[in-house]
Design an enzyme around this catalytic site. Sequence first.
Site, PDB file in Angstrom:
ATOM      1  CB  SER A 124      -0.913   0.001   1.223  1.00  0.00           C
ATOM      2  OG  SER A 124      -1.829   1.071   1.128  1.00  0.00           O
ATOM      3  CD  GLU A 125      -1.340   4.156  -2.746  1.00  0.00           C
ATOM      4  OE1 GLU A 125      -1.343   2.911  -2.678  1.00  0.00           O
ATOM      5  OE2 GLU A 125      -2.254   4.821  -3.252  1.00  0.00           O
ATOM      6  CG  ASN A 126      -0.254   3.567   3.972  1.00  0.00           C
ATOM      7  OD1 ASN A 126      -0.110   2.533   3.317  1.00  0.00           O
ATOM      8  ND2 ASN A 126      -0.840   3.590   5.151  1.00  0.00           N
TER       9      ASN A 126
END
Lengths: 223, 223, 228, 228
Positions: C47-49
């Site tokens: 997940s890009e976080n």
Amino acid sequence: MAIDKRVASAAEAMEGVRDGATVLVSGFGGAGFANVLIRALREHGPKELTLVVNSATHRLSLTHELIEAGMVRKVIASSARGRADGLSVFETLWRDGKIELECVPQGTMAERIRAGGAGIPAFYSPVGFGTDLAKGKEVRIFGGRECVLETAIVGDLALVRADVADRFGNLVFRYAQANFGPAMATAATLTVAEVRVAQEEPIGHDRIQVSGVYVNRVVAVGS
Amino acid sequence: MAIDKRVASAAEAMEGVRDGATVLVSGFGGAGFANVLIRALREHGPKELTLVVNSATHRLSLTHELIEAGMVRKVIASSARGRADGLSVFETLWRDGKIELECVPQGTMAERIRAGGAGIPAFYSPVGFGTDLAKGKEVRIFGGRECVLETAIVGDLALVRADVADRFGNLVFRYAQANFGPAMATAATLTVAEVRVAQEEPIGHDRIQVSGVYVNRVVAVGS
Amino acid sequence: MAALNRNQMAWRAAQDIVDGSVVNLGIGMPVLAADHLPAGRDVFFQSENGVIGVGPAAAPDKADGDLVDAGSRPITLRPGATVVDSVGSFGMIRGGHIDVTILGAFEVAANGDFANWDSRIPNKGPLVGGAMDLAVGAKAVWVIMEHNTRKGAPRLLERCALPLTAVRCVKRVFTDIAVIDVTPGGFVLRELLAGVAIDEFRARTGAPIAIAADLKALVAPALSDATA
Amino acid sequence: MAALNRNQMAWRAAQDIVDGSVVNLGIGMPVLAADHLPAGRDVFFQSENGVIGVGPAAAPDKADGDLVDAGSRPITLRPGATVVDSVGSFGMIRGGHIDVTILGAFEVAANGDFANWDSRIPNKGPLVGGAMDLAVGAKAVWVIMEHNTRKGAPRLLERCALPLTAVRCVKRVFTDIAVIDVTPGGFVLRELLAGVAIDEFRARTGAPIAIAADLKALVAPALSDATA
């Protein structure tokens, strides 16, 4: 199939490495040299390699064995000075034009490798401007400061020394063992780590320094 | 004198922040919002701020309070969409030309901040090429791929949320709380961290995620 | 067979995820794919976080505000997971270390251009996030979207009309009636829902499309629709 | 008073390190400065292999091959120390987060250019390391070097003859007979060893040099010479 990146031997970890490969090798300041893997690479025997390593012939590293075996075409390094008063094998080959040297400021080398792993093809840096190492490089002024254009370094193979790995390829380093390892792991098509311990159970999420996403093969070599 | 970067209150941590400051604010994906510090900044009351924040008005962040208080001249963000069907205060101000928006791909934003902290004035990236967000940006081809020139972002102030700090300003984050915090801490003249716990004793060397070298002030705010 | 619902579209995309790969799922329909991965495939969802190894959604009583995905949903970590900062996350994305990203979209063009940031609502601020980075950085970009708009207009087009997210990157599109590859020669129909005639399909598609020699029927198990 | 020995030169440089600062010490003479920091100054020494907070040298029986500085010397960590990788270390250096770096040099020019990578030995490979990064990145660059070569030639020059490490960056020079600032107007003599006449000093210096209005005597305590 459950992911398991551990392989039985350093020799097995070299499978598929070919002539002409660019090889990134970790180690600096006396720590983090992937010497078991370097020895395995020598035995695997590819020719015409380009080595990317902080010091071409650090006394604690076995990179000199690759050079002495005639496997190396070019070295990219921040240092290539032998310790002896006389010439090292590298220095003799370099004098005779039989090996190429690209000398790079150490931080620029780290940043170029990091850029390679992070999909940044090129960047400007103030380091090196006005020196011999910036000769021929494009210069551009940002914020009143002259900067040189530097391009990313990527490798076909990275040889990295770490302390602990798990079967997912996650890595933990001890103290200054990390140095170039984490960046090199991100910048190569095939990343191999030699570690003291390669464990089945996952390393805790908050202890991992390099994600296994970047690591293809892990070899336990002991201390 | 023994280093101790802990200050007694968020208000005290805002000392010296001036009109026109560029303020980097951490937080993304629901975690890591420096809301106690944002509130203290609002009370401190500087005008004409430029905010650098992933989302201009994330529902879990108090950045909207700075905007509603008329303190913000410009926002650099990857998202500026209000949740309601109607217009947010930001969107109304933006429509009316009373606030400027620079919309940036999220990874480019992270990389620009990181570049600011690491002394890289500019870099090329393939992200955004051919889109509205790359309009007016210099394009250059590397390895057959069109890339746009991106410049570093630096701030006068960074507001960062972390979990634990020690008196040296070293920081540890929980899970996805880190997001933009580590990069922002490196890219501002004055970096302030709000943390659950600010302890006297040093955090273990292998647990630190941001070195205290980058952190100027620490405020304990509890959970 | 009726057009696929959202869960069925996500299911179909999930079938193509290769064992051992690293996958990023966009917010909305794509993220549903994680629930439909075939048994025995060991995959890391990024997940890009910064989460590398997203596990199942957290039970409500176990939710932790700091352990969330890019859509702010409380999650768990899978074994071997770790969490990095945004610089590390997007370095991984931009650097080509994500095997596949599955994204939502409004339009996909025959050359692989696509548009997924909705700038059509007057005066609403842009919502770009990490989609541009994912589209450029991932080794393969797949799109899940309805084949047509609510008004019946095609979303597969010769050229996108909406502002682009990225150029020349989409490799495969999963719609509610078909699976389409984007090739150097343009769209190729790989799978078509039973009951949709080729002529009807062409009429609902806004660009020329070749038919694969081994065209298959698009089938999905019965699944309740999802609102995510 | 006799010319300062290496430990005395390092001692003199250490007196100018400000409380609370972050300092990088080059290999050789500069690293000796850590031993001479005035009591009560709390300083973080950074080593470019990634150690932030280098403590005293490790006792031989406590030496750990992984806990070393950039010169491969076994060290300890001070309280609050951490270790980062080379990217993090040079990000800190290049990004201007090091208050002072003290480096050795062969030559310093009146405009702040300096040369410290010895390329004069025929066919020996270059030894550049991190000096270029430190010289460009640190907020202040100080040099410790003998005032003259073994043959008596000046090292403070109008222009460097050797290949440069970096341009226009040196702010202060500590030699065995003087402390010299490098200003926009050129060299300024701040401290001079008792017994060295101004004329002699000028003769031993290869560029015009202004004399500070408040010129002081260069003094250092008795210290044994060092071989590091």
